[in-house]
Enzyme design. Structure first.
Site, PDB file in Angstrom:
ATOM      1  CB  SER A  95      -8.299   0.206   5.677  1.00 50.91           C
ATOM      2  OG  SER A  95      -9.116   1.337   5.631  1.00 50.91           O
ATOM      3  CE  LYS A 143      -3.951   1.866   2.648  1.00 49.27           C
ATOM      4  NZ  LYS A 143      -4.803   1.636   3.831  1.00 49.27           N
ATOM      5  CB  SER A 201      -8.278   3.171   2.918  1.00 52.98           C
ATOM      6  OG  SER A 201      -7.391   2.611   3.884  1.00 52.98           O
TER       7      SER A 201
END
Ligand code: GLN
Length: 464
Positions: A154, A55, A130
């Protein structure tokens, strides 16, 4: 061998990115070079040659770290996050940085400054957020494992919406050094994979005390793969009946209830538990998370990192313009909300009260875990929704997190495991939440289910 695997992952990432938008950077050259080095020096470490996607809010030396935001410009951190150091040492190869909601704020990946990630099961739908890019990269078969961050769900929520496994460990299990802070008391780096065993293996590599993060705990790191015995006899699984009511999609409800039956058949004992304060979790989370975010994001001022607004003639104007132009609407909303709940006149009414209720939520769990080894819930109240469906309604968006935020507030671990497809062929996931340091038990339970009901479906957009 390493080179071939990495070449496959990179080509798939490049090819599918036009459709999925899962990657913000793909490091073809660097990754292939590392694969060649590993082939030359001979394999060592438990993840030799494994391609990993990371990420874009976790620092990898030599690569970007945009956090899905414009404000970081082309910031390239000069160091590796501790989890990255450990992955590299074990022989893993970072192939790229994945798209995410800006500063990890969101439940649909539509808050990224670089466009939403599309769900590989249906590209008109969200991937979840997310960490949607990491979930998608694994779901589409681009990489076997990926890292994300989980502040209120997330990792687990996009895992559920994309049909993969997602683990958020106990707070303090993984180092946050090199993870760009959103809400420091809630943030934890988590793992995506298609197989429970892969999650176990990666956790064993990245977990453990870190002298650069004082909130990591000095708790021994067991061999997590050793707990995957398949023997669930006598395990007590808590069933919080009241959480299976209003707001929960019917198909998700039925699907997760059928998981409970599978566990019963596998020899687990199902016990009723209650989490009386769970109903306050969303409100508490969005006070605490925004309060911490407003403080953490103060550092982005146009001086230290990346982007700086032009046409600013004095310092305060430069701060204001940089933040006005650099942050997106959701981040601004949260900074304002967080500043408000921390302000002198409202601190007691909101922030302090939220901290008190946070303790009650934690106590609910401690009470429940006297009677069971883990609690089962849905991960997300619905399967993946349509892109654009909730962007204009922040409160509806926040409700997606209803099942996941409690684990972060209490600091306990949670895992999402796929348990089937809806009638529209969209993945459904269930969540297991356990006591502190119960990762071995959560992995064992997930693995037991995986053996009994393997989720073998593949999305229409897939590399393998
Ligand atoms: N969806 C939650 C939020 O928007 C959780 C985010 C996260 O876990 N990073 O804050």
């Amino acid at each position: 061998m390493s080179r071939q695997t990495v070449e496959f992952s990179i080509s798939a990432a490049e090819k599918l990115n036009e459709t999925l938008n899962a990657f913000l950077q793909i490091d073809r050259e660097g990754a292939l070079q590392r694969a060649t080095e590993i082939e030359r020096s001979g394999p060592t470490g438990s993840l030799v040659g494994v391609p990993v996607a990371v990420k874009d809010n976790i620092c990898v030396k030599g690569m970007q770290a945009s956090c899905g935001s414009k404000i970081l410009g082309d910031y390239h951190p000069p160091y590796n996050a501790t989890v990255i150091e450990r992955l590299i040492k074990a022989g893993a190869i970072i192939i790229g940085k994945t798209n995410c909601d800006e500063f990890a704020m969101g439940s649909s990946n539509e808050n990224s400054a670089f466009g939403p990630v599309r769900n590989p099961w249906d590209t008109t739908r969200v991937s979840g957020g997310s960490s949607g890019g990491s979930a998608t990269a694994v779901a589409a078969g681009i990489v076997p494992v990926a890292l994300g961050s989980d502040t209120g769900g997330s990792v687990r929520q996009p895992a559920s919406l994309c049909g993969v496994i997602g683990l958020k460990p106990t707070y303090g299990r993984n180092s946050r050094y090199g993870l760009v802070a959103f809400a420091s008391s809630l943030d934890q780096i988590g793992i995506f994979a298609r197989k429970v065993e892969d999650v176990a293996r990666v956790l064993g590599v990245i977990a453990g005390h870190d002298k650069y993060d004082a909130t990591t705990a000095d708790v021994p790191v067991p061999d997590y793969t050793a707990s995957l015995t398949g023997d669930l006899k006598g395990t007590r699984l808590g069933f919080p009946r009241t959480l299976f009511g209003k707001g929960l999609d019917d198909e998700v409800k039925r699907s997760v209830e059928s998981v409970v039956d599978v566990y019963r058949d596998l020899g687990a004992e199902i016990v009723d538990v209650e989490l009386p304060t769970a109903g306050y979790a969303i409100a508490v989370y969005y006070i605490i998370a925004t309060a911490e975010a407003s403080s953490n994001l103060a550092r982005f001022d146009g001086v230290r990192y990346g982007f700086r607004a032009e046409e600013a003639h004095e310092l305060r104007q430069m701060y204001r313009k940089t933040r006005e132009e650099g942050f997106g609407p959701e981040v601004k909303r949260r900074i304002m909300l967080g500043t408000y709940v921390l302000s002198a006149g409202y601190y007691d009414a909101y922030y302090r009260k939220a901290q008190q209720v946070r303790t009650l939520i934690k106590n609910d769990f401690l009470e429940a875990f006297k009677r069971c080894d883990a609690i089962i819930t849905p991960t997300s109240p619905t399967p993946a929704f349509a892109l654009g469906e909730k962007v204009d309604d922040p409160l509806a968006m926040y409700l997606n997190d209803i099942y996941t935020v409690t684990a972060n507030l209490a600091g306990v671990p949670g895992i999402s495991v796929p348990c089937g497809l809806s009638s529209e062929r969209l993945p459904i996931g269930f969540q297991l939440i356990g006591p502190y340091w119960s990762e071995p038990a959560l992995l064992k339970l997930s693995h037991g289910y995986e053996q009994a009901r393997p989720f073998l479906e593949r999305p229409p957009i897939s590399a393998s």
